[in-house]
Write a protein that holds these residues in place. Structure first.
Motif, mmCIF file in Angstrom:
data_model
loop_
_atom_site.group_PDB
_atom_site.id
_atom_site.type_symbol
_atom_site.label_atom_id
_atom_site.label_comp_id
_atom_site.label_asym_id
_atom_site.label_seq_id
_atom_site.Cartn_x
_atom_site.Cartn_y
_atom_site.Cartn_z
ATOM 1 N N VAL A 76 17.167 23.229 66.186
ATOM 2 C CA VAL A 76 16.788 22.926 67.814
ATOM 3 C C VAL A 76 15.289 23.964 67.969
ATOM 4 C CG1 VAL A 76 17.635 24.654 68.887
ATOM 5 C CG2 VAL A 76 19.737 23.022 68.170
ATOM 6 N N TYR A 77 14.785 22.878 68.883
ATOM 7 C CA TYR A 77 14.033 23.947 69.613
ATOM 8 C C TYR A 77 13.867 24.145 70.978
ATOM 9 C CZ TYR A 77 10.857 22.210 65.262
ATOM 10 O OH TYR A 77 11.047 22.540 63.993
ATOM 11 N N ASP A 78 13.058 25.533 71.397
ATOM 12 C CA ASP A 78 13.218 26.248 72.996
ATOM 13 C C ASP A 78 12.263 26.201 73.125
ATOM 14 O OD1 ASP A 78 13.938 26.856 75.142
ATOM 15 O OD2 ASP A 78 15.517 27.794 74.810
ATOM 16 N N THR A 79 11.234 25.547 73.998
ATOM 17 C CA THR A 79 10.072 25.806 74.669
ATOM 18 C C THR A 79 9.074 25.236 73.743
ATOM 19 O OG1 THR A 79 10.353 28.530 73.868
ATOM 20 C CG2 THR A 79 10.473 27.530 76.515
ATOM 21 N N GLY A 80 9.456 24.481 72.471
ATOM 22 C CA GLY A 80 8.405 24.712 71.667
ATOM 23 C C GLY A 80 8.603 25.121 70.191
ATOM 24 N N LEU A 81 9.476 26.486 70.423
ATOM 25 C CA LEU A 81 9.734 27.191 68.849
ATOM 26 C C LEU A 81 10.670 27.161 68.661
ATOM 27 C CD1 LEU A 81 8.268 30.266 70.861
ATOM 28 C CD2 LEU A 81 7.142 29.249 69.200
ATOM 29 N N LEU A 82 11.376 26.215 66.913
ATOM 30 C CA LEU A 82 11.975 27.206 66.174
ATOM 31 C C LEU A 82 13.295 27.866 66.664
ATOM 32 C CD1 LEU A 82 13.515 24.776 64.143
ATOM 33 C CD2 LEU A 82 12.664 26.479 62.353
ATOM 34 N N GLN A 83 15.067 27.336 66.737
ATOM 35 C CA GLN A 83 15.389 28.470 67.267
ATOM 36 C C GLN A 83 16.699 28.705 66.184
ATOM 37 O OE1 GLN A 83 14.971 30.558 69.959
ATOM 38 N NE2 GLN A 83 13.014 29.449 70.330
ATOM 39 N N ALA A 84 16.826 27.815 65.833
ATOM 40 C CA ALA A 84 17.691 27.348 64.467
ATOM 41 C C ALA A 84 18.191 25.796 64.669
ATOM 42 C CB ALA A 84 19.657 27.721 65.767
ATOM 43 N N SER A 85 18.365 26.577 62.751
ATOM 44 C CA SER A 85 18.110 25.451 61.442
ATOM 45 C C SER A 85 19.130 24.687 60.870
ATOM 46 C CB SER A 85 16.725 25.442 60.615
ATOM 47 O OG SER A 85 17.213 24.465 59.737
ATOM 48 N N GLY A 86 19.818 23.849 61.093
ATOM 49 C CA GLY A 86 21.131 24.053 60.642
ATOM 50 C C GLY A 86 22.718 23.535 61.320
ATOM 51 N N PRO A 87 23.966 23.444 61.174
ATOM 52 C CA PRO A 87 25.394 23.357 61.746
ATOM 53 C C PRO A 87 25.507 24.854 62.503
ATOM 54 C CG PRO A 87 25.297 21.444 60.891
ATOM 55 C CD PRO A 87 24.055 22.529 60.082
ATOM 56 N N ASP A 88 25.461 25.595 61.228
ATOM 57 C CA ASP A 88 25.776 26.733 61.688
ATOM 58 C C ASP A 88 25.300 28.183 61.762
ATOM 59 O OD1 ASP A 88 28.394 26.666 59.578
ATOM 60 O OD2 ASP A 88 27.535 26.785 58.004
ATOM 61 N N ALA A 89 23.833 28.065 62.264
ATOM 62 C CA ALA A 89 22.451 28.034 62.906
ATOM 63 C C ALA A 89 22.386 27.894 64.714
ATOM 64 C CB ALA A 89 21.336 28.221 62.104
ATOM 65 N N ILE A 90 22.794 26.537 64.104
ATOM 66 C CA ILE A 90 22.537 26.383 66.005
ATOM 67 C C ILE A 90 23.699 26.440 66.474
ATOM 68 C CG2 ILE A 90 22.983 23.788 66.192
ATOM 69 C CD1 ILE A 90 21.344 22.361 64.617
ATOM 70 N N ARG A 91 25.472 26.371 65.773
ATOM 71 C CA ARG A 91 26.135 27.011 66.180
ATOM 72 C C ARG A 91 26.136 28.375 67.339
ATOM 73 N NH1 ARG A 91 29.437 25.765 62.312
ATOM 74 N NH2 ARG A 91 30.003 23.741 63.629
ATOM 75 N N SER A 92 25.375 29.188 65.835
ATOM 76 C CA SER A 92 25.278 30.299 66.554
ATOM 77 C C SER A 92 23.915 30.610 67.383
ATOM 78 C CB SER A 92 24.529 31.380 65.396
ATOM 79 O OG SER A 92 24.654 32.797 65.714
ATOM 80 N N TYR A 93 23.707 30.122 67.382
ATOM 81 C CA TYR A 93 22.244 29.959 68.057
ATOM 82 C C TYR A 93 22.764 29.789 70.283
ATOM 83 C CZ TYR A 93 18.487 28.618 71.459
ATOM 84 O OH TYR A 93 17.354 28.895 72.618
ATOM 85 N N LEU A 94 23.546 28.486 70.364
ATOM 86 C CA LEU A 94 24.425 27.824 70.864
ATOM 87 C C LEU A 94 24.947 28.799 71.592
ATOM 88 C CD1 LEU A 94 24.990 24.008 70.241
ATOM 89 C CD2 LEU A 94 23.049 25.315 71.824
ATOM 90 N N SER A 95 26.080 29.343 70.995
ATOM 91 C CA SER A 95 26.823 30.348 71.488
ATOM 92 C C SER A 95 26.134 31.727 71.798
ATOM 93 C CB SER A 95 27.408 31.287 70.285
ATOM 94 O OG SER A 95 28.666 29.863 69.565
ATOM 95 N N GLN A 96 25.200 31.926 71.241
ATOM 96 C CA GLN A 96 24.312 33.313 71.882
ATOM 97 C C GLN A 96 24.240 32.594 73.512
ATOM 98 O OE1 GLN A 96 21.976 34.369 69.554
ATOM 99 N NE2 GLN A 96 22.952 34.976 67.648
ATOM 100 N N THR A 97 23.502 31.506 73.336
ATOM 101 C CA THR A 97 22.730 31.584 74.553
ATOM 102 C C THR A 97 24.040 30.566 75.676
ATOM 103 O OG1 THR A 97 21.186 29.825 73.047
ATOM 104 C CG2 THR A 97 20.864 29.168 75.411
ATOM 105 N N PHE A 98 25.015 29.766 75.313
ATOM 106 C CA PHE A 98 26.116 30.169 76.287
ATOM 107 C C PHE A 98 26.592 31.338 77.365
ATOM 108 C CE2 PHE A 98 26.980 25.545 74.424
ATOM 109 C CZ PHE A 98 25.803 24.365 74.874
ATOM 110 N N SER A 99 26.807 32.515 75.736
ATOM 111 C CA SER A 99 27.208 33.443 76.529
ATOM 112 C C SER A 99 26.166 34.099 77.607
ATOM 113 C CB SER A 99 27.906 34.196 75.315
ATOM 114 O OG SER A 99 26.872 34.518 74.350
#
Length: 105
Positions: A76-99
């Motif tokens: 997952v990239y946000d504004t061109g920067l890598l934010q998370a790699s792999g399902p677990d890291a993506i899940r964590s990143y999205l949870s933080q973003t949504f909260s």
């Protein structure tokens, strides 16, 4: 001495001409090998269904289900920067973003 230099210049020209000819031949031969490959099967319905699910999960802010749609090496990239790699890291990143987003409202 001048005769030796002329021979070298002529030979150098012939080598360069030969090398350029070989590169042109190689370039012309390359498309022929590509035409022998099989076309990629049309997976548009699968992609559309996955995108519909992704949009649905996004609108529900469901990080778990969204992360499940990513491949093991997904990123997952946000504004061109890598934010998370792999399902677990993506899940964590999205949870933080949504909260963070729901706390702003």
């Amino acid at each position: 001495m001048i005769a030796d230099e002329n021979v070298f210049a002529k030979n150098k020209f012939l080598y360069l001409f030969f090398a350029a000819g070989m590169m042109v031949c190689a370039r012309l031969a390359a498309p022929a090998t590509r035409s022998l490959s099989r076309p990629t099967p049309d997976r548009s319905p699968d992609v559309r269904a996955d995108m519909n699910r992704y949009n649905q999960y996004f609108s529900q802010m469901n990080a778990d289900e969204m992360a499940s749609l990513f491949a093991p090496g997904g990123e997952v990239y946000d504004t061109g920067l890598l934010q998370a790699s792999g399902p677990d890291a993506i899940r964590s990143y999205l949870s933080q973003t949504f909260s963070a987003r729901t706390s702003i409202r």
